[in-house]
Design an enzyme around this catalytic site. Sequence first.
Site, mmCIF file in Angstrom:
data_model
loop_
_atom_site.group_PDB
_atom_site.id
_atom_site.type_symbol
_atom_site.label_atom_id
_atom_site.label_comp_id
_atom_site.label_asym_id
_atom_site.label_seq_id
_atom_site.Cartn_x
_atom_site.Cartn_y
_atom_site.Cartn_z
ATOM 1 N N LYS A 1 -4.392 4.545 0.682
ATOM 2 C CA LYS A 1 -5.437 3.714 1.521
ATOM 3 C C LYS A 1 -5.543 4.086 2.709
ATOM 4 O O LYS A 1 -4.275 4.182 3.277
ATOM 5 C CB LYS A 1 -5.111 2.741 0.838
ATOM 6 C CG LYS A 1 -5.640 2.445 -0.511
ATOM 7 C CD LYS A 1 -5.983 0.610 -1.086
ATOM 8 C CE LYS A 1 -5.858 0.702 -2.344
ATOM 9 N NZ LYS A 1 -7.306 0.893 -2.801
ATOM 10 N N ARG B 1 -5.844 1.982 -14.106
ATOM 11 C CA ARG B 1 -6.732 2.338 -15.545
ATOM 12 C C ARG B 1 -5.885 2.858 -16.699
ATOM 13 O O ARG B 1 -5.652 3.520 -17.588
ATOM 14 C CB ARG B 1 -8.114 3.922 -15.363
ATOM 15 C CG ARG B 1 -7.195 4.648 -14.770
ATOM 16 C CD ARG B 1 -8.558 5.654 -13.701
ATOM 17 N NE ARG B 1 -9.180 5.277 -12.809
ATOM 18 C CZ ARG B 1 -10.631 5.355 -12.712
ATOM 19 N NH1 ARG B 1 -11.568 6.678 -12.879
ATOM 20 N NH2 ARG B 1 -11.078 4.473 -11.464
HETATM 21 N N1 BES Z 1 -7.347 -2.037 -6.472
HETATM 22 C C1 BES Z 1 -8.577 -0.924 -6.355
HETATM 23 C C2 BES Z 1 -9.439 -1.467 -6.145
HETATM 24 C C3 BES Z 1 -9.979 -2.786 -5.740
HETATM 25 C C4 BES Z 1 -11.273 -2.068 -4.778
HETATM 26 C C5 BES Z 1 -9.616 -3.320 -6.158
HETATM 27 C C6 BES Z 1 -11.641 -3.102 -4.230
HETATM 28 C C7 BES Z 1 -10.126 -4.569 -5.803
HETATM 29 C C8 BES Z 1 -10.634 -4.713 -4.553
HETATM 30 C C9 BES Z 1 -7.785 0.374 -7.881
HETATM 31 O O1 BES Z 1 -7.265 0.230 -7.654
HETATM 32 C C10 BES Z 1 -8.751 1.562 -6.516
HETATM 33 O O2 BES Z 1 -8.103 1.738 -5.386
HETATM 34 N N2 BES Z 1 -9.768 2.219 -7.411
HETATM 35 C C11 BES Z 1 -10.137 3.488 -6.668
HETATM 36 C C12 BES Z 1 -11.324 3.861 -7.443
HETATM 37 C C13 BES Z 1 -10.788 5.683 -7.145
HETATM 38 C C14 BES Z 1 -9.801 5.968 -6.438
HETATM 39 C C15 BES Z 1 -11.876 6.663 -8.561
HETATM 40 C C16 BES Z 1 -11.480 2.776 -5.566
HETATM 41 O O3 BES Z 1 -12.005 1.868 -6.448
HETATM 42 O O4 BES Z 1 -11.423 3.187 -5.003
HETATM 43 ZN ZN ZN Z 2 -5.922 2.020 -5.549
#
Ligand code: BES
Ligand code: ZN
Length: 509
Positions: A287, A361
């Site tokens: 990230k 997931r």
């Molecule tokens: N933990 C994150 C989702 C999240 C985002 C929670 C913002 C709280 C605030 C999750 O694991 C994630 O990183 N999801 C990605 C998925 C993508 C790579 C398909 C996302 O939502 O960007």
């Molecule tokens: Zn994530």
Amino acid sequence: MKVTLYTDDLRDAPVDLLAVGVFSDEPDRGLAFSHLNRGLDGALERAVRDEDFTGKTGQTLVFNVGGGMVAKRVLAYGYGERDKYTPESARQFAGVASRVCQRVGARSCAMALTVGDVPTPAGRVVHLVRALAEGALIGSYSFSEYITKDRKESPLKDVRIAFVADDVLGVKGATLRAAVLRAQAVAEAVCFARDLVNEPANTLTPIELTERVRRMCKDKNLGFRFLGQRDLEKQGMGLLLGVARGSEHEPRLLHVTYTPENPKSDRRVIAIVGKGLTFDAGGLSLKTSEGMIDMKADMGGGAAVAAAMRAIADIKPNAVVHGVIAVAENMPDGRAIRPGDVLRSKKGLTVEVLNTDAEGRLVLGDALAYAQDLEPTEMIDVATLTGSCVVALGRTIGGAFINDEDMAERLRAAWERSGESFWRMPLEPGLRELLKSEVADIKNVAERYGGAITAALFLKEFVDPATPWAHLDIAGPVLSNKEVGYLQKGATGFGARTLVEYVAGDLDG
Ligand code: BES
Ligand code: ZN
Ligand code: ZN
């Protein structure tokens, strides 16, 4: 904090602060206000006039009427229009009143509950009493573990739910006290979840999260076991193990069990499953610095599940409840899984990992398969799963994906009573093809569009289609970015209240 019922004259309430709600569209501003105002020869009306207080939603005014009553201060709180008043308005009112008490150093507070103001059935007395008590208890929370100077802990120890005139006539005292007890169980659970979510990831490691849940289970007489690295390997949980590979900390699968005392044969068996990422750096699909900031909250779903189990132990509903929490940390490292890796799940399904940041997931896939083996009659998972869901619904509303209409109805009733807001989202079968992989049974990401839906469709692969199942995406509401109503900045405990309400059902009365 002690919450009790108070039925004597408001003027005699032996408290530091007296809080009354005010409607913006009632000539006499509502029952509590007019009642008190009459008793004080118009002093209240004069005070709010001077300050241009109209009673619009959320408006507050703290003043001193200078005699005629025991309380030193009065808080007038704007309810807005009378038609829009719901138990959630009472919850917000009590939350704000709690925080005002904190600000002015009040140790005791009478909060007026004017049942007569509200049309039935929305205003059923028990719901108002419960909401008021919840707002007061949830609203006085603070997380000051790491503040070494000027800790702002609430001085409020004594809250009285004050009825006005003949309000309680016909409602049994025991019924009202049961509503307060329910509120206490729920509020303590919510604060338990918030403590877990607010705790930083350097201290709330997978081991520490396990220990805290274990301790809670011991206190509340809940069954507890967990699967560590070896057990997970034996069970073939390649998805959960894969996600944790880049971390110093081994993953865990926590399993909490509530069994009612008097077993009946036709009982519901409910599995609630939570995502418990103590930190989500994204793994090798790292990230940005910005995107990582709130990622200690990525165990918010797991916290909601643990909290719900805690409240369920207090409320003792007649259902077997399994709480399953997949705990891991998602970090980049030489051992971490790579984009393109294929993992084998507990269920046997193989998954091509194209983005290591779509880890929620993955861990839930194995956790759902584990929960499915417990042969639940219904299953709900809660997870901070996608940024997409936050884009779609904003910071305060969760996404609800539900595969069964009867469950959808009961779940909606539960979230509406609980005061949490969800919006039902579609498990659109047409999007399933976006998850097709060339090298494995399924891949873990689709395109950006419809991201919350494709994440839900991924989870659906791990659920028996005959089991009523709901997936709650709480990525937005897990945290609050401001102080509002009964919420402080930071963890909200979101999800816990809906789970408890769904499992325990409506209050009697
Ligand atoms: N933990 C994150 C989702 C999240 C985002 C929670 C913002 C709280 C605030 C999750 O694991 C994630 O990183 N999801 C990605 C998925 C993508 C790579 C398909 C996302 O939502 O960007
Ligand atoms: Zn994530
Ligand atoms: Zn995550």
